[in-house]
Design a protein around this motif. Structure first.
Motif, PDB file in Angstrom:
ATOM      1  N   TYR A 303       0.832  -1.207   0.000  1.00  0.00           N
ATOM      2  CA  TYR A 303       0.000   0.000   0.000  1.00  0.00           C
ATOM      3  C   TYR A 303       0.866   1.256   0.000  1.00  0.00           C
ATOM      4  O   TYR A 303       0.611   2.206  -0.741  1.00  0.00           O
ATOM      5  CB  TYR A 303      -0.934  -0.011   1.209  1.00  0.00           C
ATOM      6  N   GLY A 306       2.205   1.734  -3.356  1.00  0.00           N
ATOM      7  CA  GLY A 306       1.170   2.289  -4.226  1.00  0.00           C
ATOM      8  C   GLY A 306       0.985   3.780  -3.989  1.00  0.00           C
ATOM      9  O   GLY A 306       0.860   4.566  -4.927  1.00  0.00           O
ATOM     10  N   SER A 310       1.642   6.839  -6.645  1.00  0.00           N
ATOM     11  CA  SER A 310       0.550   7.693  -7.091  1.00  0.00           C
ATOM     12  C   SER A 310       0.848   9.154  -6.797  1.00  0.00           C
ATOM     13  O   SER A 310       0.004  10.018  -6.958  1.00  0.00           O
ATOM     14  CB  SER A 310      -0.754   7.276  -6.423  1.00  0.00           C
ATOM     15  N   ILE A 324      -3.721   3.466  -7.225  1.00  0.00           N
ATOM     16  CA  ILE A 324      -3.956   2.143  -6.657  1.00  0.00           C
ATOM     17  C   ILE A 324      -5.319   1.689  -7.146  1.00  0.00           C
ATOM     18  O   ILE A 324      -6.291   2.430  -7.008  1.00  0.00           O
ATOM     19  CB  ILE A 324      -3.949   2.201  -5.121  1.00  0.00           C
ATOM     20  N   ARG A 343      -7.016  -5.040  -3.222  1.00  0.00           N
ATOM     21  CA  ARG A 343      -6.409  -4.046  -4.113  1.00  0.00           C
ATOM     22  C   ARG A 343      -4.930  -4.342  -4.343  1.00  0.00           C
ATOM     23  O   ARG A 343      -4.242  -3.599  -5.025  1.00  0.00           O
ATOM     24  CB  ARG A 343      -6.550  -2.660  -3.492  1.00  0.00           C
ATOM     25  N   CYS A 344      -4.456  -5.399  -3.734  1.00  0.00           N
ATOM     26  CA  CYS A 344      -3.017  -5.641  -3.718  1.00  0.00           C
ATOM     27  C   CYS A 344      -2.625  -6.522  -4.893  1.00  0.00           C
ATOM     28  O   CYS A 344      -3.248  -7.537  -5.169  1.00  0.00           O
ATOM     29  CB  CYS A 344      -2.641  -6.323  -2.404  1.00  0.00           C
TER      30      CYS A 344
END
Lengths: 373, 297
Positions: A303, A306, A310, A324, A343-344
């Motif tokens: 995370y 990500g 971003s 993400i 989401r990984c």
């Protein structure tokens, strides 16, 4: 405190001793009762804040950053929110169980908070000087000093008297004439880089700009001399130049009075600029906690990775910013296992069933991810 | 530059001067202020001099019955030969007493209970607001009548009777205002500084909700005078020879067609005072608002 260890170069010592801890949070769980069911805003947060450190808490909206800050100082709106478990150790007390009266005494003397919108944080009917004087009065009361005496400037007359004289339009004692704000208040304003503090002290909040108002809030914090200041997005409403000044002030707060700052922000650049340590939160949990340099150069949690991808970096225009994929989970029905797994990109079977616990992977770097364990 | 700066310095700004400038800036407010001040001054002067400032003795009967307005009697005389102007003016103290006491006590009570209910919430709020509901569930006049009938007619008893009718409105208003002020961040800020709830209510909630209540109170002065006149009409307020605007109006009512000055003069007095105070109230709200004051400072 009390130890032979002195604290000049803040954060110099690498030993993460508990004796050094200003605040220790263990397994804090906060739940909100909503009309559509109970949601878990904080699901077991562990955090250790050392003396004279600025700790940035970063994460998306709704990840529980502000809830964490508010639950430490116990200003959560209590009917919907409730602390369901865990403990918060501060100044030798468990804040979760402390009675409200003692909590009131603690706020402002050891523990303080500044908020996101500086202009609405100031009472519109009092001048800046009045509000600073109020802070001084509260603090001195706590410290057992009388708020009157030969060596103290007479406190400003109460607002009600002035209201009455306004109404009567009386020529009586001319309230503003002998009125003087405590020297300490003026000094605090000068310390936060407000030019002409005598004049600003007479201003009402609506006459200030956002940056000035936030500096006034920081001046309040300076006057209180807290050992822990919780700053909830103090720079989000400000433009970049004032932002820089406010950040500088935070750093001075740390260096001069040895305060620890819990700096809640969603802006990674701000976090990188100011923080000694960064805590990354996701869906009510701390997923990564490391020294700032460590975290930005070597993010361990997917995370965090990500998040960093971003975020635009200096002139690296060959890369496209990567968002993400997916969305923050609904905290009423969190996914099983690791909350980030849907989401990984690295998720494997274990992530879907088992919740990863934070482990120290290198000194001072804690990650909650099976990939790194 | 330096000299203008000096002028603005904290320590020599005169609040009263600013208030006066704000009030002066609007002719309507100024008119309201003149009426209100005249009313209060007249009431006090009349009490102090014991009717000596009036052109005639308001109680003395004469043979000049039902005379139309003239130079000798600017508002004519009534059916017992008394000077209408003197009687209208002589009514000022009693009406001022009732209006100010009822509104003042109701406002003080409302501020306290409403502020407390709004800020504390929970059981405190529930109890206070249900009590106001009980009072509001009676028709106001009936409740006032019941109380004054039990106590016996007198001005003081009328005040006792009107306060219970009047305070719940102020409590509700104060509570509603408190709720909106309470949700603002400076209350949280103040708590974060470690202020006690009592201090926050007294020093942050009250000053912020006071202007609203004050404006409502000034609008309400006329209502109190009207309701008091109803009590007088039924015979439970001011008693007959006493000049009181409501009583004068209802007593003169039968002469509306034939000798209109008898009921119209006291009715106009009520109207003028009610309008005057509401105009003043509007202006005072501006005068109390730091944002407006700033532009006049």
């Amino acid at each position: 405190m009390g130890e032979a260890q002195t604290l000049p170069a803040a954060g110099g010592g690498e030993a993460v001793g508990f004796a050094d801890a200003v605040l220790t949070i263990k397994g804090l769980v906060v739940k909100y009762n909503t009309f559509r069911g109970e949601l878990t805003a904080l699901g077991g947060v562990d955090l250790n804040v050392r003396r004279s450190r600025i700790i940035a808490i970063v994460g998306e909206s709704g990840c529980g950053k502000s809830t964490l800050g508010l639950s430490i100082i116990r200003l959560l709106p209590v009917p919907p929110a409730r602390v369901a478990g865990g403990e918060i150790q501060f100044a030798g007390k468990n804040l979760v169980e402390l009675p409200e009266s003692q909590m009131t005494r603690l706020r402002g003397t050891g523990l303080s908070m500044i908020f996101q919108e500086p202009l609405s944080s100031l009472d519109p009917v009092y001048t800046v000087g009045d509000q600073l004087a109020e802070t001084i009065r509260v603090r001195d009361e706590r410290l057992g000093k009388p708020s009157y005496g030969p060596f103290r400037v007479t406190p400003a007359p109460e607002e009600s008297h002035r209201t009455a004289s306004r109404l009567l339009g009386a020529r009586l004692p001319r309230p503003r004439v002998n009125r003087k704000y405590p020297d300490e208040a003026i000094k605090a304003l000068r310390e936060v880089q407000i030019s002409d503090p005598e004049l600003v002290a007479t201003k009402y909040p609506h006459e200030l700009s956002g940056g000035m108002a936030q500096r006034v809030m920081i001046a309040t914090a300076l006057l209180e001399k807290p050992s822990l200041l919780i700053a909830d997005e103090p720079t989000s409403a400000l433009d970049v130049t004032t932002q820089a000044q406010v950040l500088e002030l935070m750093r001075e707060l740390r260096d001069e009075i040895g305060a620890s700052v819990l700096f809640i922000t969603h802006d990674l650049a701000v976090a990188a600029q100011i923080a000694d340590e960064v805590v990354v939160m996701y869906a009510g949990e701390i997923v990564e906690h490391a020294e700032t340099g460590q975290l930005f150069s070597n993010p361990m949690h997917p995370y965090t990775e990500g998040l960093l991808q971003s975020f635009p970096r200096k002139f690296k225009d060959e890369e496209k910013l990567k968002a993400i994929p997916g969305d923050v989970p609904d905290l009423r029905f969190p996914p099983p296992g690791c909350k980030f797994h849907p989401r990984c990109t690295y998720a494997f079977d274990r992530c879907r069933v088992e919740l990863p616990l934070a482990k120290e992977v290198s000194p001072g770097h804690r990650v909650a991810c099976f990939l790194r364990q | 530059m330096a000299s203008t700066r000096k002028f603005q310095l904290p320590f020599d700004r005169n609040e009263a001067a600013i208030t006066w400038r704000v009030v002066k800036s609007s002719p309507m407010t100024l008119a309201g202020a003149v009426i209100a001040v005249a009313f209060v001054v007249l009431a006090i002067a009349d009490v102090v001099t014991r009717d000596a400032i009036l052109p005639y003795n308001p109680y003395a009967l004469t043979t000049q019955l039902l005379r139309p307005p003239s130079l000798a009697h600017p508002l004519g005389t009534d059916d017992l030969g008394r000077d209408v102007l003197s009687r209208v003016l002589a009514a000022a103290p009693i009406d001022a007493e009732v209006a100010f006491s009822v509104v003042g006590v109701a406002m003080a009570l409302g501020l306290l209970t409403g502020g407390l209910a709004g800020y504390r919430g929970g059981l405190t709020e529930e109890v206070i607001m249900r009590v106001t509901d009980i009072f509001l569930s009676f028709p106001g006049i009936v409740l006032a009548l019941a109380i004054v009938a039990a106590l016996g007619p007198s001005t003081l008893h009328s005040i006792f009777a009107l306060v219970p009718v009047w305070w719940p409105t102020y409590t509700r208003l104060a509570r509603a205002e408190t709720l909106s002020v309470k949700s603002q961040q400076f209350i949280d800020s103040s708590r974060a500084v470690g202020q006690r709830p009592s201090y926050i209510i007294g020093h942050h909630i009250f000053p912020n909700i006071f202007p609203t209540l004050l404006v409502y109170a000034t609008l309400d002065i006329g209502n109190v005078i009207l309701t008091y006149s109803i009590l007088s009409f039924i015979g439970l307020g001011a008693q007959v020879p006493t000049p009181e605007w409501g009583l004068l109006t209802v007593q003169g009512e039968s002469y509306l067609r034939s000798y209109p000055w008898i009921p119209i003069a006291p009715a106009l007095a009520i109207l003028v005072v009610a309008v005057g105070f509401s105009l003043l109230g509007d202006g005072l709200r501006d005068a109390l608002d730091p944002k407006v004051r700033g532009t006049f400072g």
